[in-house]
Scaffold this active site. Structure first.
Site, PDB file in Angstrom:
ATOM      1  N   LYS A  68       0.849  -1.186   0.000  1.00 11.18           N
ATOM      2  CA  LYS A  68       0.000   0.000   0.000  1.00 11.18           C
ATOM      3  C   LYS A  68       0.889   1.242   0.000  1.00 11.18           C
ATOM      4  O   LYS A  68       1.757   1.378   0.857  1.00 11.18           O
ATOM      5  CB  LYS A  68      -0.910   0.021   1.235  1.00 11.18           C
ATOM      6  N   HIS A  69       0.691   2.111  -0.949  1.00 11.34           N
ATOM      7  CA  HIS A  69       1.413   3.380  -1.008  1.00 11.34           C
ATOM      8  C   HIS A  69       2.919   3.194  -0.941  1.00 11.34           C
ATOM      9  O   HIS A  69       3.623   3.823  -0.164  1.00 11.34           O
ATOM     10  CB  HIS A  69       0.904   4.328   0.065  1.00 11.34           C
ATOM     11  N   ASN A 231      12.466   6.381   7.229  1.00 14.09           N
ATOM     12  CA  ASN A 231      13.066   5.386   8.108  1.00 14.09           C
ATOM     13  C   ASN A 231      12.142   4.184   8.245  1.00 14.09           C
ATOM     14  O   ASN A 231      10.937   4.327   8.187  1.00 14.09           O
ATOM     15  CB  ASN A 231      13.300   5.972   9.510  1.00 14.09           C
ATOM     16  N   HIS A 391      13.953   5.504  -0.771  1.00 15.51           N
ATOM     17  CA  HIS A 391      13.130   6.714  -0.926  1.00 15.51           C
ATOM     18  C   HIS A 391      12.672   6.830  -2.381  1.00 15.51           C
ATOM     19  O   HIS A 391      13.297   6.277  -3.270  1.00 15.51           O
ATOM     20  CB  HIS A 391      13.919   7.961  -0.545  1.00 15.51           C
TER      21      HIS A 391
END
Length: 391
Positions: A68-69, A231, A391
């Site tokens: 999810k996301h 993180n 990221h």
């Protein structure tokens, strides 16, 4: 049929258009067999596929992820389920294959977050996986192949609009990856770091007893972290993720979030939860939402007044003491962190949720303090010397 470009309805949000994905050279390494995946669907699909492909390579066991996301709600390998877990995951009526067991575990890690997930499967999707997905709220799936009957079952989801992607399992991208932010191009070497048992050799605690099952679970934690927004901290037991703390600015908040999810996962196996008697017609998502409410410490009288709407018989609420007594039985949990622990508070919180094995890069100026904390709890901790920011 493969394409070199796919025009999308829009980007991350409806106002962000035009939008498309395309291959820099040749065709895209996948085919869309059904539905019209969107921008975020493809981001989830490609991140989750990398995760399960690497899990399968590292463990030799079929793997699955629930995304999810652009972060995993759960990930797992196909370790057989106990009868308790089958009931907690609502799959008692399915004779689970390894791939189905892997997905049942992946979705069972954090059932609230897996609502509307994008699924990745390392192996050919069989009918048993399709049966789990048929009754689950899910947006789509990516896998290297599908049994014919499984494909037909999945095509019937979402009024025929369920997104199904078939990826070339042999595809490997180039060494260098690029992305743009605010018109500026970023370029770096792709994260090809291999996660294997050699990363667990530097055990820095007094206790150096690292069982094979814990080694497997620590590898699962690191591979999961490799594809989780940083993180991040990951709790694993018995071949499956049970809690992920992703995208937090503070390391201890990652640990607290992951630990709280692990606690909920274990509390869902409490006899009081397993014996809840839901009224006919209550959907699986409604059951999951209710169980989350039932286990919350801050549930209000107004909320409990509505329990009779979904239950045949309204039970007593579990007390904090009952929850703590049950959680005291959670043992043998493995924890991975994508970067070093700067303070011992992470270890203190992890200990409350059954953590006994830890892998982290090390390199903090307070490594000695963190090691001392692990020794106080008789934990095993290895320094991998590998940071896994994503990221």
């Amino acid at each position: 049929m493969k394409n070199s470009e796919i025009i999308l309805k829009y980007g991350c949000n409806p106002h962000q258009k035009p939008a498309k994905i395309y291959a820099n050279s040749g065709n895209l390494p996948f085919e869309v067999l059904n539905g019209k995946p969107g921008y975020i669907n493809f981001m989830d699909a490609l991140n989750s596929w990398q995760l399960v492909k690497e899990l399968k390579r590292a463990t030799g066991i079929a793997a699955a992820a629930s995304f999810k996301h652009v972060s995993p709600a759960g990930a797992a390998v196909g370790v057989p389920l106990s009868d308790v877990l089958k009931k907690a995951y609502d799959v008692e009526d399915i004779d689970l294959s390894p791939v189905a067991a892997a997905y049942a575990r992946a979705r069972g890690a954090d059932r609230m977050s897996s609502y509307g997930d994008f699924v990745a499967i390392s192996d050919v999707v069989d009918v048993k996986v399709a049966k789990i997905l048929k009754r689950s709220v899910s947006d789509g799936i990516i896998a290297p192949g599908y049994e014919e009957e499984a494909l037909e079952i999945l095509k019937s989801k979402k009024r025929g609009n369920y997104c199904i992607i078939k990826i070339d399992s042999d595809y490997e991208p180039g060494e260098i990856e690029k992305r743009e932010i605010y018109g500026i191009t970023f370029e770096q070497k792709r994260n090809k770091a291999e996660i294997n048992e050699e990363l667990l050799n530097d055990i820095v605690t007094n206790n150096k007893n690292l069982p094979e099952a814990a080694k497997r679970d620590l590898l699962i934690s690191m591979i999961t972290l490799k594809y989780t927004q940083s993180n991040s901290v990951c709790f694993v037991i018995d071949g499956q993720v049970i809690g992920v703390g992703a995208g937090q600015q503070s390391r201890v908040h990652c640990t607290r979030l992951a630990a709280s999810k692990a606690d909920i996962w274990y509390l869902r196996q409490h006899p009081a939860v397993l014996n809840l008697s839901f009224k006919a017609g209550v959907s699986r998502p409604e059951k999951d939402n209710f169980i989350d409410q039932y286990l919350r410490d801050d549930v209000t009288e107004a909320e409990t007044a509505n329990w009779g709407d979904v239950l045949e018989k309204v039970p007593e609420k579990l007390s904090k003491e009952e929850k703590l007594n049950w959680l005291s039985n959670l043992k043998g949990v493995s924890l991975g962190s994508d970067a070093f622990f700067p303070f011992r508070d992470n270890i203190d919180r992890a200990a409350k949720s059954g953590v006994e094995y830890i892998v982290q890069p090390g390199g903090s100026i307070r490594d000695d303090v963190v090691i001392d904390a692990c020794n106080e709890y008789d934990m095993v901790m290895a320094f991998s010397k590998l940071r896994l920011f994503h990221h």
